[in-house]
Motif scaffolding. Structure first.
Motif, PDB file in Angstrom:
ATOM      1  N   PHE A  43      -2.193  -6.731   3.885  1.00  0.00           N
ATOM      2  CA  PHE A  43      -2.243  -6.561   2.312  1.00  0.00           C
ATOM      3  C   PHE A  43      -2.056  -7.759   1.548  1.00  0.00           C
ATOM      4  O   PHE A  43      -1.127  -8.405   1.699  1.00  0.00           O
ATOM      5  N   GLY A  44      -2.978  -8.433   0.817  1.00  0.00           N
ATOM      6  CA  GLY A  44      -2.819  -9.361  -0.013  1.00  0.00           C
ATOM      7  C   GLY A  44      -3.962 -10.417   0.469  1.00  0.00           C
ATOM      8  O   GLY A  44      -3.956 -11.516  -0.162  1.00  0.00           O
ATOM      9  N   ALA A  45      -4.751 -10.464   1.559  1.00  0.00           N
ATOM     10  CA  ALA A  45      -5.779 -11.221   1.952  1.00  0.00           C
ATOM     11  C   ALA A  45      -5.065 -12.573   2.199  1.00  0.00           C
ATOM     12  O   ALA A  45      -5.687 -13.526   1.947  1.00  0.00           O
ATOM     13  N   ARG A  46      -3.852 -12.708   2.588  1.00  0.00           N
ATOM     14  CA  ARG A  46      -3.179 -14.028   2.995  1.00  0.00           C
ATOM     15  C   ARG A  46      -3.349 -14.430   4.390  1.00  0.00           C
ATOM     16  O   ARG A  46      -3.110 -15.748   4.557  1.00  0.00           O
ATOM     17  N   GLY A  47      -3.869 -13.696   5.243  1.00  0.00           N
ATOM     18  CA  GLY A  47      -4.023 -14.186   6.676  1.00  0.00           C
ATOM     19  C   GLY A  47      -4.970 -15.236   6.950  1.00  0.00           C
ATOM     20  O   GLY A  47      -4.726 -16.419   7.058  1.00  0.00           O
ATOM     21  N   ALA A  48      -6.377 -14.963   6.638  1.00  0.00           N
ATOM     22  CA  ALA A  48      -7.499 -15.958   7.010  1.00  0.00           C
ATOM     23  C   ALA A  48      -7.501 -16.931   6.074  1.00  0.00           C
ATOM     24  O   ALA A  48      -7.506 -18.260   6.047  1.00  0.00           O
TER      25      ALA A  48
ATOM     26  N   ARG B 239       7.411  -7.952   1.172  1.00  0.00           N
ATOM     27  CA  ARG B 239       7.928  -6.995  -0.010  1.00  0.00           C
ATOM     28  C   ARG B 239       6.648  -6.210  -0.342  1.00  0.00           C
ATOM     29  O   ARG B 239       7.030  -4.788  -0.861  1.00  0.00           O
ATOM     30  N   SER B 240       5.418  -6.260  -0.097  1.00  0.00           N
ATOM     31  CA  SER B 240       4.390  -5.466  -0.334  1.00  0.00           C
ATOM     32  C   SER B 240       4.514  -4.400   0.560  1.00  0.00           C
ATOM     33  O   SER B 240       4.244  -3.398   0.268  1.00  0.00           O
ATOM     34  N   THR B 241       4.799  -4.569   1.987  1.00  0.00           N
ATOM     35  CA  THR B 241       4.865  -3.569   2.886  1.00  0.00           C
ATOM     36  C   THR B 241       5.787  -2.578   2.407  1.00  0.00           C
ATOM     37  O   THR B 241       5.959  -1.490   2.520  1.00  0.00           O
ATOM     38  N   ASP B 242       7.144  -3.289   2.046  1.00  0.00           N
ATOM     39  CA  ASP B 242       8.330  -2.387   1.555  1.00  0.00           C
ATOM     40  C   ASP B 242       7.745  -1.432   0.454  1.00  0.00           C
ATOM     41  O   ASP B 242       8.432  -0.234   0.368  1.00  0.00           O
ATOM     42  N   PHE B 243       7.000  -1.795  -0.411  1.00  0.00           N
ATOM     43  CA  PHE B 243       6.556  -1.032  -1.681  1.00  0.00           C
ATOM     44  C   PHE B 243       5.719  -0.115  -1.119  1.00  0.00           C
ATOM     45  O   PHE B 243       5.576   1.286  -1.686  1.00  0.00           O
ATOM     46  N   ILE B 244       4.697  -0.495  -0.251  1.00  0.00           N
ATOM     47  CA  ILE B 244       3.689   0.565   0.157  1.00  0.00           C
ATOM     48  C   ILE B 244       3.952   1.660   1.005  1.00  0.00           C
ATOM     49  O   ILE B 244       3.713   2.673   0.943  1.00  0.00           O
ATOM     50  N   THR B 245       4.857   1.194   1.906  1.00  0.00           N
ATOM     51  CA  THR B 245       5.487   2.229   2.722  1.00  0.00           C
ATOM     52  C   THR B 245       7.036   2.194   2.730  1.00  0.00           C
ATOM     53  O   THR B 245       7.809   1.933   3.705  1.00  0.00           O
ATOM     54  N   PRO B 246       7.548   2.916   1.585  1.00  0.00           N
ATOM     55  CA  PRO B 246       8.900   3.236   1.343  1.00  0.00           C
ATOM     56  C   PRO B 246       9.453   3.926   2.433  1.00  0.00           C
ATOM     57  O   PRO B 246       8.918   5.046   3.219  1.00  0.00           O
TER      58      PRO B 246
ATOM     59  N   TRP C 120       5.957  -5.214 -11.373  1.00  0.00           N
ATOM     60  CA  TRP C 120       6.812  -4.618 -10.368  1.00  0.00           C
ATOM     61  C   TRP C 120       6.016  -3.878  -9.453  1.00  0.00           C
ATOM     62  O   TRP C 120       6.387  -3.494  -8.241  1.00  0.00           O
ATOM     63  N   VAL C 121       4.840  -3.541  -9.724  1.00  0.00           N
ATOM     64  CA  VAL C 121       3.761  -2.815  -8.809  1.00  0.00           C
ATOM     65  C   VAL C 121       3.391  -3.732  -7.761  1.00  0.00           C
ATOM     66  O   VAL C 121       2.802  -4.759  -8.183  1.00  0.00           O
ATOM     67  N   ASN C 122       3.532  -3.470  -6.371  1.00  0.00           N
ATOM     68  CA  ASN C 122       3.183  -4.322  -5.259  1.00  0.00           C
ATOM     69  C   ASN C 122       2.074  -3.508  -4.191  1.00  0.00           C
ATOM     70  O   ASN C 122       2.761  -2.858  -3.444  1.00  0.00           O
TER      71      ASN C 122
END
Length: 547
Positions: free
Chosen positions: A317-322, A369-376, A401-403
């Motif tokens: 989530f966020g396309a940060r890997g590649a 933080r994205s993971t915590d917001f997406i998967t409460p 605040w939306v992630n």
């Protein structure tokens, strides 16, 4: 919707490099892994005249689309190594994202709100296409040797390099390299050989990725759902790719049976729930995964360096890997080349860890933080998230605040040891986007040999000067450092380019006399309101770890 006629991607098969001639031959740089990160680094080095050997145990490009979102910064790096136009032309350009809660749209966002940039915020293109383009480019460079079907069995660090043991279908061999860069992914064999561990957090939630081929009227946008009607109490994502292929992503929960969820009938049922019972599609690839946010402690171990997933892992989530891995390669290539040619000490390579480990930490924070917001993880967390989404639908201030995944952006190396600090009072907050450590912002130009500033800066040290006369002392300083001059808004001796629409002046807070020193990876390392040969000389030495 009707199924498309286009054929599925035909994976090329690369001939295994013969073992003959490999045994004992020393290489300045060996790269393990012919994925996007390893190939980007190899091409960058080869373009700089540094011989490089790339080893990969496979004989084709990646299976499944895997990484698909290539950021504006990655496209600029690809432009510099000769594949940017091909990727941009083949892929699907997008700038807009939409966030939904249930059936209702919460808000839309535009990642490219201002004009005057060459590349869009993102281009979606399956990783196998990008790898095929990179292989073709690498093969065109005499200094780049690709060895497919060569598996690295062991590495042994030495004071002056690395001994590499390799297995092939024709038998084993070994050779020495001055430097070895591990770009061999999350299950890095090099990392394992050195006994190094990636430390961090593993997440329990499982996710399903499905690539489906179909013709659809959906726009080329990123759509993200929280608690959609077709997948209650979970999340889902929709992205368009090239060749009428669509990426669908479903959160499954921690208790999902991975083997059952990847079965074609089960995947097809989830796809039909999203797209409707009449959807006509072909399932191309599916994978069930959990993800981790981890990194190794140090990116340099003697003459062995780590980049991409071999060094750091984040959620998709966020396309940060590649994109983060390509930035690793962008950061490292010019430094290794400078050390090998003798124009910089080995201390310059230490700055790779200093800069890119900090960038990896930032990506891991965003990803966590994205993971915590997406998967409460609790009902209270879910109620908080849904309240934020409801507030964001009605009030723009709450949208920050939306992630649903903070999308990849270029790292800013503010604390880099290669930077020269601004003189007090010279630049204010208005010039933050072009501060030392930031990537030089692009802008359109008039005249010259390129229409875009980022292309004119190229892959060498460059002095960006605004309405400044370059005197003899300054020309000598720049010539000694092989530093190129990009003069904007004036006609001093040296290159000149007009500032089309005033974008350079605005983005760099330019006034007559203002100048910027830009590194070969296009990160700014110093800036001044008045040009001074001694100051530029000192900044150049510092940027090469010689100051």
């Amino acid at each position: 919707m009707t199924a498309p006629d286009a054929a599925a991607f035909a994976h090329p098969r690369f001939a295994h490099a013969p073992r003959a001639g490999c045994d004992g031959a020393r290489a300045p740089v060996a790269i393990v892994g012919a994925g996007p990160v390893g190939l980007t680094l190899a091409i960058d080095l080869a373009q700089r005249g540094t011989p490089v050997v790339v080893l990969d145990d496979d004989d084709t490009v990646s299976v499944g689309s895997r990484a698909i979102c290539w950021s504006k910064r990655t496209l600029e790096v690809f432009d510099r190594i000769g594949v940017g136009e091909a990727v941009a032309a083949r892929g699907v350009r997008w700038n807009t994202g939409r966030v939904f809660l249930g059936e209702r749209e919460v808000f839309a966002f535009d990642l490219a709100p201002e004009p005057g940039h060459h590349r869009p915020a993102f281009v979606n293109l399956q990783q196998y296409h990008v790898e095929a383009m990179l292989v073709e480019r690498a093969r065109a460079l005499p200094a780049c040797c690709l060895r497919f079907g060569h598996r690295v069995a062991d590495v042994a660090a030495r004071a002056d390099g690395v001994r590499v043991a390799v297995d092939t279908a024709e038998g084993a061999y070994s050779f020495d390299a001055d430097w070895l860069v591990a770009c061999d992914g999350a299950h890095s064999s090099v990392r394992r050989a050195l006994g190094l561990a990636a430390k961090g957090q593993a997440f329990n939630d499982r996710f399903l990725i499905a690539d489906v081929r179909m013709r659809s009227a959906f726009p080329a946008e990123r759509w993200f759902w929280f608690d959609p009607p077709f997948h209650r109490r979970q999340s889902a994502l929709l992205h368009r790719q090239a060749d009428d292929v669509w990426r669908l992503d479903f959160q499954l929960g921690a208790d999902a049976d991975a083997e059952a969820e990847r079965q074609p009938a089960r995947v097809a049922a989830r796809v039909r729930a999203m797209l409707g019972p009449e959807a006509d599609f072909t399932l191309e690839w599916a994978s069930v995964y959990t993800f981790q946010c981890r990194r190794i402690e140090r990116f340099r171990h003697g003459r062995v360096l780590f980049a991409g997933d071999a060094a750091h892992l984040v959620s998709p989530f966020g396309a940060r890997g590649a994109n983060g891995g390509v930035q690793d390669a962008d950061n490292l290539g010019w430094k290794l080349a400078a050390v090998l040619e003798g124009s910089a000490p080995e201390a310059l390579v230490d700055s790779y860890h200093a800069e890119r480990s900090a960038a990896a930490d930032a990506d891991i924070r965003h990803s966590t933080r994205s993971t915590d917001f997406i998967t409460p993880k609790s009902d209270a967390s879910r109620r908080y998230r849904d309240a934020v989404l409801d507030l964001a639908r009605r009030h723009p201030f709450a949208r920050q605040w939306v992630n649903s995944g903070r999308l990849s952006s270029p790292a800013v190396h503010r604390d880099s040891p290669l930077n020269t600090a601004d003189a007090p009072g010279d630049f204010d907050a208005a010039a933050r986007a072009a501060e030392p450590g930031a990537v030089a912002p692009d802008a359109p130009l008039e005249g010259g040999d390129a229409a875009w500033l980022i292309d004119r800066l190229g892959g060498r040290f460059a002095l960006l000067a605004y309405a400044t006369t370059i005197d003899a002392a300054m020309r000598a300083t720049l010539a000694d450092a092989r530093c190129y001059v990009v003069a904007v808004g004036a006609t001093p001796e040296g290159a000149r380019a007009g500032d089309r629409d005033g974008h350079v002046a605005r983005r760099y807070d330019m006034r007559p006399g203002t100048c910027y020193l830009v590194r070969p990876d296009q990160h700014i390392c110093a800036r001044w309101r008045a040009l001074d040969a001694a100051a530029v000389r000192a900044a150049l030495l510092r940027a090469c770890a010689r100051g």
